[in-house]
Design a protein around this motif. Structure first.
Motif, short mmCIF file in Angstrom:
data_model
loop_
_atom_site.label_atom_id
_atom_site.label_comp_id
_atom_site.label_asym_id
_atom_site.label_seq_id
_atom_site.Cartn_x
_atom_site.Cartn_y
_atom_site.Cartn_z
N THR A 692 -29.87 -12.30 118.11
CA THR A 692 -28.57 -11.72 118.48
C THR A 692 -27.45 -12.18 117.56
O THR A 692 -26.30 -11.77 117.76
N LEU A 693 -27.75 -13.02 116.59
CA LEU A 693 -26.72 -13.53 115.69
C LEU A 693 -26.18 -12.39 114.82
O LEU A 693 -26.95 -11.70 114.16
N PRO A 694 -24.86 -12.18 114.80
CA PRO A 694 -24.31 -11.10 113.97
C PRO A 694 -24.47 -11.39 112.48
O PRO A 694 -24.54 -12.55 112.06
N VAL A 695 -24.53 -10.34 111.68
CA VAL A 695 -24.54 -10.50 110.23
C VAL A 695 -23.23 -11.15 109.82
O VAL A 695 -22.15 -10.81 110.32
N GLY A 696 -23.32 -12.10 108.90
CA GLY A 696 -22.13 -12.80 108.45
C GLY A 696 -21.76 -14.00 109.30
O GLY A 696 -20.67 -14.54 109.15
N MET A 703 -35.45 -27.14 116.35
CA MET A 703 -36.88 -26.84 116.40
C MET A 703 -37.61 -27.96 117.14
O MET A 703 -37.26 -29.13 117.00
N LEU A 704 -38.64 -27.58 117.89
CA LEU A 704 -39.53 -28.54 118.51
C LEU A 704 -40.91 -28.45 117.87
O LEU A 704 -41.28 -27.44 117.29
N ARG A 705 -41.67 -29.51 118.01
CA ARG A 705 -43.09 -29.44 117.69
C ARG A 705 -43.81 -28.78 118.86
O ARG A 705 -43.25 -28.59 119.94
N GLU A 706 -45.07 -28.46 118.66
CA GLU A 706 -45.84 -27.82 119.74
C GLU A 706 -45.97 -28.71 120.96
O GLU A 706 -46.14 -28.23 122.07
N ASP A 707 -45.89 -30.04 120.77
CA ASP A 707 -46.03 -30.95 121.91
C ASP A 707 -44.73 -31.16 122.66
O ASP A 707 -44.66 -31.97 123.58
N GLY A 708 -43.64 -30.46 122.28
CA GLY A 708 -42.40 -30.53 123.00
C GLY A 708 -41.40 -31.54 122.47
O GLY A 708 -40.29 -31.63 122.99
N PHE A 709 -41.74 -32.28 121.44
CA PHE A 709 -40.82 -33.26 120.87
C PHE A 709 -39.96 -32.59 119.80
O PHE A 709 -40.35 -31.61 119.16
N ALA A 710 -38.76 -33.14 119.60
CA ALA A 710 -37.84 -32.60 118.60
C ALA A 710 -38.43 -32.74 117.20
O ALA A 710 -39.04 -33.76 116.87
N PHE A 711 -38.23 -31.71 116.40
CA PHE A 711 -38.83 -31.66 115.06
C PHE A 711 -37.78 -31.67 113.96
O PHE A 711 -37.80 -32.50 113.06
N ASP A 712 -36.80 -30.75 114.03
CA ASP A 712 -35.78 -30.68 112.99
C ASP A 712 -34.61 -29.87 113.51
O ASP A 712 -34.74 -29.07 114.46
N ASP A 713 -33.46 -30.09 112.89
CA ASP A 713 -32.29 -29.28 113.22
C ASP A 713 -31.62 -28.83 111.94
O ASP A 713 -31.90 -29.34 110.86
N GLY A 714 -30.76 -27.83 112.07
CA GLY A 714 -30.06 -27.30 110.91
C GLY A 714 -29.37 -26.01 111.28
O GLY A 714 -29.38 -25.60 112.46
N THR A 715 -28.76 -25.38 110.30
CA THR A 715 -28.09 -24.10 110.55
C THR A 715 -28.86 -22.98 109.86
O THR A 715 -29.48 -23.20 108.82
N THR A 716 -28.81 -21.80 110.45
CA THR A 716 -29.40 -20.62 109.82
C THR A 716 -28.34 -19.53 109.77
O THR A 716 -27.63 -19.27 110.75
N TRP A 717 -28.22 -18.91 108.61
CA TRP A 717 -27.17 -17.93 108.33
C TRP A 717 -27.79 -16.54 108.28
O TRP A 717 -28.81 -16.33 107.62
N ARG A 718 -27.14 -15.59 108.95
CA ARG A 718 -27.64 -14.21 108.87
C ARG A 718 -26.89 -13.48 107.77
O ARG A 718 -25.69 -13.20 107.88
N LEU A 719 -27.62 -13.19 106.70
CA LEU A 719 -27.01 -12.54 105.54
C LEU A 719 -27.14 -11.04 105.58
O LEU A 719 -26.45 -10.32 104.85
N GLY A 720 -28.06 -10.52 106.38
CA GLY A 720 -28.27 -9.09 106.53
C GLY A 720 -29.09 -8.84 107.77
O GLY A 720 -29.54 -9.78 108.44
#
Length: 998
Positions: A692-696, A703-720
């Motif tokens: 549902t993230l708008p473009v721009g 992110m979690l691992r399959e076992d439910g533990f935290a794996f990584d975080d960060g930002t993701t940008w919708r370019l199109g």
């Protein structure tokens, strides 16, 4: 034991003398000698002390299976410990010393351990030092008192500290057929494969090709076996399709016929004698492999079997036939099979007196009886050796009648200065086992044989249990043909072999329980006795692997080459099971010791990959102190003259809070996620919604691992509509990419998505602080950057100094901040333009220390908190767990243990004495400086906060959320840091986020 160099025979060059030193004493030997044979020829019979009891030990074997005679070889100031003297080739100026003794080999004060034998048997560490607290020591455990002394006594040789100046080399090779072992079977296999036109490699662990044919004393088609071997080697050497590697141990067999081998190129030469490498490591990829690795003779377990002067019959035979050394004057032989009679004949030919042959079998073969007669030896069938006599040297044995299970009757004494023992043979199936095969027990040979191959190999000779030389040659020929797929080749005419070569077919006798005193050793190097094996049974450690670890049987440097089968046999008797049911341990690489230098080869020194950002040179030119972050080099601080690290990062962080700073973020992982199903894919990958993230726009994701533990975080940008740019933490960029590819390839192959790592394609700079927008307004063209055009988490495109850039408004510092991305080749240009635009606003570059300070003040998490053991709830990120969709880890994240309120949770820590604390320091409710205990958590990150004017830290604490506002203590005994702390919220600064939204 009165060893002596005989006047003729062997393959040494008596015309030349070689000078060497052992334990400070000067000796001479001859070319062709090993250190063991040369010392033996000089009358040296005491070579070392055993690991635990410090018992005197002499030679047991003549090869790589030697467990006793371990020495340290010295080359200038470089020490190489734990080298079998049997494998050290003599060279001019060789210096070696014995090990595991003090003050000398002859007089070792630690030999007193022998009198404590009943108290330091198998498992005594576990029972003695893992018990209850020792009251008189005021709570200090007994182990803590003894640890220093035990660790000083443990080990064998002493490693040196001097750098190794030797050169090492790595090689890759490809061949149609690799033949391992150059005995009669190996030579025959190599010749047969070469005849078929195959590209052949022949590897031999010894210095000479020919194996046992060099010292067996047989004739093959009327030619002495050594001459036959020499001619076979010469013929192979002429072949252009054959590469021959002597002094090369094939030590590892890996998948798809990938073979690891170590070639000892110059160990037999004086240091600096040539420009060659010391060792050469080979990675060999073979179409097929012929395993012609031979077999190891086994000892028999009986009281006093470790006394110097007791050795294997094959070893004594080799010293006589190959090195021209007689191992004794009055020699007795103890055997359960025919092969020892060949050793009797060989020693008789050197002039020794064979005083007795003691055979546990009542009915020795006619061939054996004839050999005993030729030796003029008294043949005692149905007898066993039950004791040895002497001090540091053997001077006699005791024998008693033996009915196959127990001894009886009066003991008879026999004067002898050397006892040769043969308890049967164990095929060297180590490489086949490494290739994934479990050994198969052969009742006739009383030995483990290789099973059907799981890799493309074929066995030959004694490896297969074919101990007759004629059979070995025929088997080798057939193996060479099989390895090449040859079917119409010339068949081998079996050679005529003469000389004594009795079949092993040993009586199933591995241990003699004598009635006299004396320990009966199974593993000579680790001092494991038969009683230790039976104790393991009593304690319940009956499986082969448990027996190995409880007693350390087979865990010494020789890896149980002589001890494994006797140990399994004694355990089988204790359990009442046949040996196959007790089983055998799996043989693991390496087969023989491998130098670390050869594995590294030219890759030495600071070998960490140096990934540099596009602005790396600019950072160095402007005073940055660099350090590694993952695989990258990043600025730590930009220190002014005379500043400490703390002063520098505090200054930089303060400028960011009050004005504007710039930091290099090119190292963040960047992954292009493209395709019609990219949004759906990200919904499954992240815990929150991205479709549902708008473009721009950009969004913070977890992110979690399959076992439910935290794996990584960060930002993701919708370019199109179908294009996203995912950013990850620097350290986890590779792991995240692997996870994405795995799920697309294996779990969701139907999704129309393509992922590409673009980390190195983008240069990134983050500008942060109240004045950061003014800096952008001064240099960005083609777009506005005000709050309307570029709201929080918005994305715009423009140019800086003519370079296309992409700008996203997001913050890791908690301040108004922007990340500016451009092509990597233009990174420095854009960075310098930002610095120039920021000069009127007193912009400063800041490093990771200041960045860490800003993130700790805001309570943002990194890898220190996302450590593989924490959940989203532990980190107060449960607001990101979508209830509208499943995602990786959602099925497992609500397990009982992961929602327990008493789990480690993220909190803030304020040291009440306002002194720094270290990452890793424990948090405790009650402070016991002399006996730290009962940790409730640990510190993950610490800094001095310029915004708060005090030291602060983040920590993971049990039930942390409920503990806010309470007090505890920091306990860091390693760094002697103790003191009171207050547990607070992890949001130290601007908890409502008004500054970054301004």
């Amino acid at each position: 034991m009165s060893a002596i160099r005989i006047a003729s025979g062997g393959r040494i060059d008596r015309s030349r003398a070689i000078n060497f030193r052992f334990d400070g004493q000067a000796y001479t030997g001859h070319p062709g000698d090993t250190l063991a044979s040369a010392l033996l020829a000089n009358g040296v019979t005491l070579f070392g002390r055993s690991f635990k009891y410090h018992r005197p030990r002499g030679l047991l074997t003549a090869g790589v299976d030697e467990p006793n005679a371990l020495v340290t070889v010295l080359r200038d100031s470089v020490r190489e410990p734990n080298v079998p003297a049997t494998t050290v080739e003599l060279y001019e100026g060789l210096v070696a010393e014995s090990q595991n003794r003090f003050p000398s080999l002859q007089f070792d004060v630690s030999a007193v351990n022998q009198f404590a034998g009943k108290f330091i048997g198998a498992g005594f560490y576990y029972k003695t030092f893992m018990g209850p607290e020792f009251g008189p020591l005021k709570g200090t455990r007994f182990w803590m008192l003894c640890e220093h002394f035990i660790r000083r006594a443990a080990g064998l040789g002493r490693a040196g500290l001097a750098p190794d100046k030797s050169r090492y080399q790595r090689m890759n090779a490809f061949c149609d057929v690799l033949v391992v072992g150059s005995g009669p079977a190996g030579l025959s296999a190599a010749a047969a494969a070469a005849d078929q036109g195959a590209n052949v490699m022949l590897a031999e662990i010894d210095s000479r090709f020919g194996g046992s044919a060099n010292w067996s004393g047989e004739t093959i088609d009327g030619t002495p076996a050594s001459a036959w071997a020499s001619e076979a080697v010469a013929q192979l050497a002429k072949r252009s399709n054959v590469r021959m590697l002597n002094r090369t141990s094939v030590w590892g067999y890996y998948d798809t016929n990938t073979i690891a081998a170590l070639e000892r190129v110059t160990d037999h030469k004086p240091m600096g004698a040539s420009g060659e490498p010391r060792h050469r490591h080979w990675n060999i990829r073979a179409g097929s492999v012929v395993l012609a690795t031979g077999a190891f003779e086994r000892p028999i377990v009986f009281p006093g079997n470790d006394r110097p002067g007791v050795m294997l019959a094959s070893g004594a035979m080799r010293y006589a036939n190959e090195f021209g050394v007689r191992t004794g004057e009055r020699i007795a032989i103890f055997t359960n099979n025919d092969t020892a009679y060949g050793a009797a004949l060989a020693l008789k030919r050197t002039g020794a007196s064979i005083v007795a042959i003691v055979d546990v079998r009542r009915d020795a073969s006619e061939k054996a009886r004839h050999a005993a007669s030729e030796c003029s030896a008294e043949l005692l069938t149905g007898y066993a050796v039950t004791a040895t006599r002497g001090g540091k040297m053997l001077d006699g044995i005791e024998v008693q009648p033996f009915d196959g299970q127990r001894v009886s009757g009066a003991a008879r004494k026999i004067d002898a200065d050397c006892l040769l023992v043969s308890g049967g043979w164990s095929p060297a199936i180590h490489l086949a086992s490494q290739a994934g095969s479990r050994p198969v027990w052969d009742e006739t040979l009383q030995a483990f044989l290789p099973p059907q191959p799981t890799e493309n190999w074929v066995g030959a000779g004694a490896f297969n249990g074919a101990f007759q030389t004629a059979d070995a040659i025929a088997e080798g020929h057939a193996a060479g043909l099989a390895a090449t797929g040859g079917t119409n080749a010339r068949k081998l005419t079996p050679p005529m072999v003469e000389g004594f070569a009795g079949e092993p077919n040993p009586a199933p006798v591995f241990e003699i329980k004598g009635k006299g005193k004396g320990k009966a050793f199974v593993d000579f190097q680790h001092d494991v006795t038969a009683d230790d094996v039976r104790l393991a049974y009593t304690e319940g450690f009956t499986s082969a692997e448990h027996l190995k670890r409880y007693t350390t049987l087979g865990m010494a440097t020789d890896q149980g080459k002589t001890s494994n089968v006797p140990g399994m046999a004694i355990m089988a008797e204790a359990t009442g099971k046949p040996i196959p049911e007790v089983g055998s341990t799996r043989f693991r690489p390496p087969f023989a010791p491998v130098s670390v230098g050869s594995l590294a080869a030219e890759r030495f020194g600071d070998l960490k990959p140096e990934r540099l950002t596009p602005m790396h040179d600019w950072h160095l030119e402007h005073g940055a102190t660099m350090y590694s972050a993952g695989l990258w080099f990043r600025p730590m601080i930009y220190g002014a003259k005379g500043e400490t690290v703390e002063q520098a990062y505090v200054r930089e962080a303060k400028v960011v809070r009050e004005g504007v700073g710039i930091v290099d973020v090119s190292t963040l992982g960047k992954i292009a996620v493209q395709g019609p199903d990219a949004g759906e894919f990200l919904d499954r990958v992240y815990t929150n919604m991205f479709s549902t993230l708008p473009v721009g726009k950009a969004r913070y994701g977890l992110m979690l691992r399959e076992d439910g533990f935290a794996f990584d975080d960060g930002t993701t940008w919708r370019l199109g509509e179908t294009e996203f740019l995912m950013t990850t933490t620097t350290a986890n960029a590779g792991k995240v990419m692997q996870q994405l590819e795995y799920f697309l390839d294996v779990v969701w192959p139907d999704l129309r998505v393509h992922v590409t790592s673009v980390t190195d394609q983008w240069a990134g700079a983050a500008i942060a602080g109240p004045l950061s927008r003014k800096v952008l307004e001064a240099c960005v063209q083609g777009t506005k950057v005000d709050n309307d055009a570029l709201p929080f988490m918005g994305i715009v495109h423009g140019t800086i100094d003519g370079v296309n850039v992409m700008i996203c408004r997001l913050s890791f510092s908690g301040e108004l901040a922007y990340e500016v991305y451009c092509g990597a080749n233009e990174g420095t240009r854009v960075w310098e333009a930002l610095m120039a635009a920021g000069k009127p606003f007193a912009i400063v570059p800041y490093g990771l220390e200041a960045l860490g300070t800003l993130r700790i003040e805001k309570g943002h998490v990194t890898g220190a908190e996302i450590d593989g053991r924490t959940t989203a709830r532990d980190l107060h990120l449960d607001w990101m767990l979508s209830k509208k969709k499943p995602f990786i880890g959602s099925a497992m994240m609500d397990r009982e243990g992961l929602v327990d309120e008493n789990r480690l949770q993220l909190v803030g820590i304020v040291p009440l004495d306002n002194r720094p604390i270290n990452g890793g320091a424990h948090i405790v409710e009650q402070l016991h400086e002399d006996h730290p205990m009962n940790s409730i958590g640990h510190v993950t990150a610490m800094c001095y906060s310029p915004a708060l004017g005090k030291y602060i830290a983040l920590a993971l604490v049990k039930g942390g959320k409920a503990r806010r506002g309470t007090r505890a203590y920091v306990s860091d005994p390693l760094r002697k840091r103790f003191g009171p702390v207050e547990i607070v919220s992890h949001h130290f600064f601007d908890p409502d986020g008004s500054r970054m939204h301004g």
